[in-house]
Design an enzyme around this catalytic site. Structure first.
Site, PDB file in Angstrom:
ATOM      1  N   SER A 259       0.847  -1.193   0.000  1.00 61.18           N
ATOM      2  CA  SER A 259       0.000   0.000   0.000  1.00 61.18           C
ATOM      3  C   SER A 259       0.882   1.242   0.000  1.00 61.18           C
ATOM      4  CB  SER A 259      -0.886   0.006   1.248  1.00 61.18           C
ATOM      5  OG  SER A 259      -0.092   0.305   2.386  1.00 61.18           O
ATOM      6  N   LYS A 260       0.227   2.371   0.002  1.00 60.38           N
ATOM      7  CA  LYS A 260       0.906   3.673  -0.005  1.00 60.38           C
ATOM      8  C   LYS A 260       2.003   3.770   1.063  1.00 60.38           C
ATOM      9  CE  LYS A 260      -0.920   6.487  -3.045  1.00 60.38           C
ATOM     10  NZ  LYS A 260       0.051   6.000  -4.029  1.00 60.38           N
ATOM     11  N   ARG A 261       1.751   3.107   2.194  1.00 64.03           N
ATOM     12  CA  ARG A 261       2.725   3.162   3.288  1.00 64.03           C
ATOM     13  C   ARG A 261       4.101   2.679   2.841  1.00 64.03           C
ATOM     14  NH1 ARG A 261       2.308  -0.509   6.819  1.00 64.03           N
ATOM     15  NH2 ARG A 261       0.727  -1.692   5.708  1.00 64.03           N
ATOM     16  N   GLY A 263       5.532   3.353   0.074  1.00 65.38           N
ATOM     17  CA  GLY A 263       6.154   4.245  -0.913  1.00 65.38           C
ATOM     18  C   GLY A 263       5.381   4.195  -2.223  1.00 65.38           C
TER      19      GLY A 263
END
Ligand code: GLU
Length: 504
Positions: A259-261, A263
């Site tokens: 996910s976005k976490r 990067g």
């Protein structure tokens, strides 16, 4: 090993994205594997747009999707933008087709109208959950008598159309996961048409895969549970089922769903950061697939396609490791020709205000030599302007020396070398690598310094840094750069020496 995926039918695969966001790592890996599989079998790779979710689908995403695929080199040979024998290839243009097949299933009593409202369905779901049962459709409208049906229709209650799921088991031999079988009693009768008449994903997908003669459905593991429903729809339509290969989920290095976490996760983001499509494609191909030669990693998509069969796909989750991608991209960057890199990185330098938007051939030729000097030092191209600070970055009003340079220039020996070198440079009209070499010998004999002290002091006095690229090349770039009409003036060697000497 025998590749079970090879069949006698012509290989036709599809990538069927929903244009509801940017193309992310999971989806693009699906596209890539389909493309590779089609290449390997000399088959057709088809692009279909699944925009049945009208609220979330956007034209801008569709456009971006096509650009991203082309950027990666995943050209399709049938479908959106190209046409073909089985179009249209955008689901919102195919509603009549779905209505026709829905009508057929209704006529044959393989589907039935369901008049349950959202609220009723929710109540039943809640009761089932309270009893610790898996929520599923109760089957309430499955057996309405013709009179009941008539009455509900007349009262104008809106209805959905559901597939009448047969009893027994439904299963398939997944080319990656093996046999996957379930009791159909675990499945709710899937909705084919919503109450507003619009078709659902599972229904459109089957009708399209069928009519478009798809031989293999290669898609993410998340669709495994849809596959059972889809097979029941194929059966109801009296159609043969394609082969399925589900690709394992991609996780981040911490074992959590990517996910976005973690990067950057969309193709667009990687593009914006200056990753090369060759590197990203190569890296993505290794997410769940491995080549026959142990340890081989750097491969072009053509090379991968030449040996891409599904037997080498793993079913355990693939780990997306940004560091590994960076390493791979760095290798591709260093192997890329300087003129190509200059072109690819131009926008980053313009944006950083280092070269003018209308840079002429002289500037670009010089810039190319700047790139050649620093290209092995970056993971992705957006890091080049910062790395080029060694050329562009000395501020006459606030020269910043790094620790090593400050240290060596802080010693009496270092200072003596720097002053003597500056004196010699002041005395010549033009500093060239040849005149530089002569000056180094002269400084050596005048100051009695040699080796590390001699060379480090000169480097520190010229660049403000303790280490860096080849000094003779830097000297030339400083001299030539100082004569170019650049938005931020590049200091000549003489100017640099005075600025740095003045600051210690
Ligand atoms: N539109 C679906 C998705 O983007 C495609 C699923 C499939 O390949 O069948 O997930």
């Amino acid at each position: 090993m025998n590749d079970r995926s090879t069949t006698d039918v012509p290989v036709r695969v599809r990538f069927a994205p929903s244009p509801t966001g940017f193309l992310h790592v999971g989806n693009v890996r699906t596209a890539l594997f389909n493309w590779l599989f089609a290449r390997y079998h000399k088959g057709t790779f088809l692009l279909r747009i699944e925009d049945t979710d009208a609220e979330r689908s956007e034209t801008q995403y569709e456009k971006q999707l096509l650009e991203d695929l082309r950027w990666l080199g995943l050209e399709w040979n049938e479908g959106i933008g190209l046409g073909g024998d089985y179009g249209p290839y955008r689901q919102s243009d195919r509603y009549e087709v779905y209505q026709k097949y829905a009508g057929q299933l209704l006529d044959e009593d393989k589907a039935f109208p369901c008049f349950c409202t959202e609220r009723e369905l929710e109540e039943v779901r809640q009761q089932q959950m309270d009893r610790n049962e898996t929520p599923r459709y109760s089957g309430k409208c499955r057996h309405l008598t013709p009179e009941e049906l008539e009455a509900r229709r007349e009262s104008g209650v809106p209805s959905t159309l559901r597939l009448r799921v047969r009893p027994g088991t439904v299963g398939f031999d997944d080319l990656v996961f093996g046999r996957v079988e379930i009791e159909t009693s675990q499945i709710s009768d899937p909705i084919l048409l919503r109450s507003d008449g619009s078709p659902t994903y599972n229904f459109c997908c089957v009708v399209d895969d069928l009519l478009m003669k798809i031989s293999h459905v290669i898609r993410g593991e998340g669709h495994l549970s849809n596959t059972h429903r889809q097979i029941l729809i194929y059966e109801a339509l009296g159609a043969a089922v394609p082969q399925f290969a589900h690709l394992s989920t991609i996780l981040g290095p911490d074992g959590q769903k990517l996910s976005k976490r973690h990067g950057a996760t969309s193709v667009r983001e990687f593009q914006v950061q200056g990753y090369l499509p060759e590197a990203l494609g190569n890296y993505l191909a290794l997410l769940g697939w491995s080549p026959s030669e142990d340890g081989k990693e750097m491969m072009s998509l053509g090379e991968i396609a030449a040996e891409f069969n599904l037997t080498r796909i793993q079913k355990s989750p693939a780990i997306f490791d940004g560091k590994k991608l960076d390493w791979m991209n760095r290798s591709y960057v260093s192997q890329t020709a300087d003129d190509v890199l200059t072109d690819l990185s131009k926008a980053f330098f313009i944006e950083a205000g280092l070269i003018p938007p209308d840079a002429d051939a002289r500037i670009l030729d010089w810039q190319q030599r700047v790139i050649a000097l620093i290209k092995t030092r970056v993971d992705h191209l957006d890091q080049l302007p910062a790395e080029a600070a060694i050329i562009y970055g000395l501020d006459p009003d606030a020269p910043q020396l790094d620790e090593e340079a400050a240290e060596i220039l802080g010693t009496p020996e270092g200072k003596a070398v720097a002053s003597e070198f500056t004196r010699l440079v002041d005395a010549v009209a033009d500093l060239t690598p040849e005149s530089y070499r002569g000056m180094v010998s002269e400084v050596k004999s005048t100051t009695g310094q040699k080796g590390r002290t001699l060379f480090h002091s000169i480097r520190a006095a010229l660049t403000g840094r303790g280490s860096g690229p080849d000094l003779e090349k830097l000297i030339l770039l400083y001299e030539e750069g100082s004569r170019l009409p650049l938005p931020r003036k590049v200091l000549s060697c003489r100017e640099r020496l005075h600025v740095i000497l003045g600051s210690i």
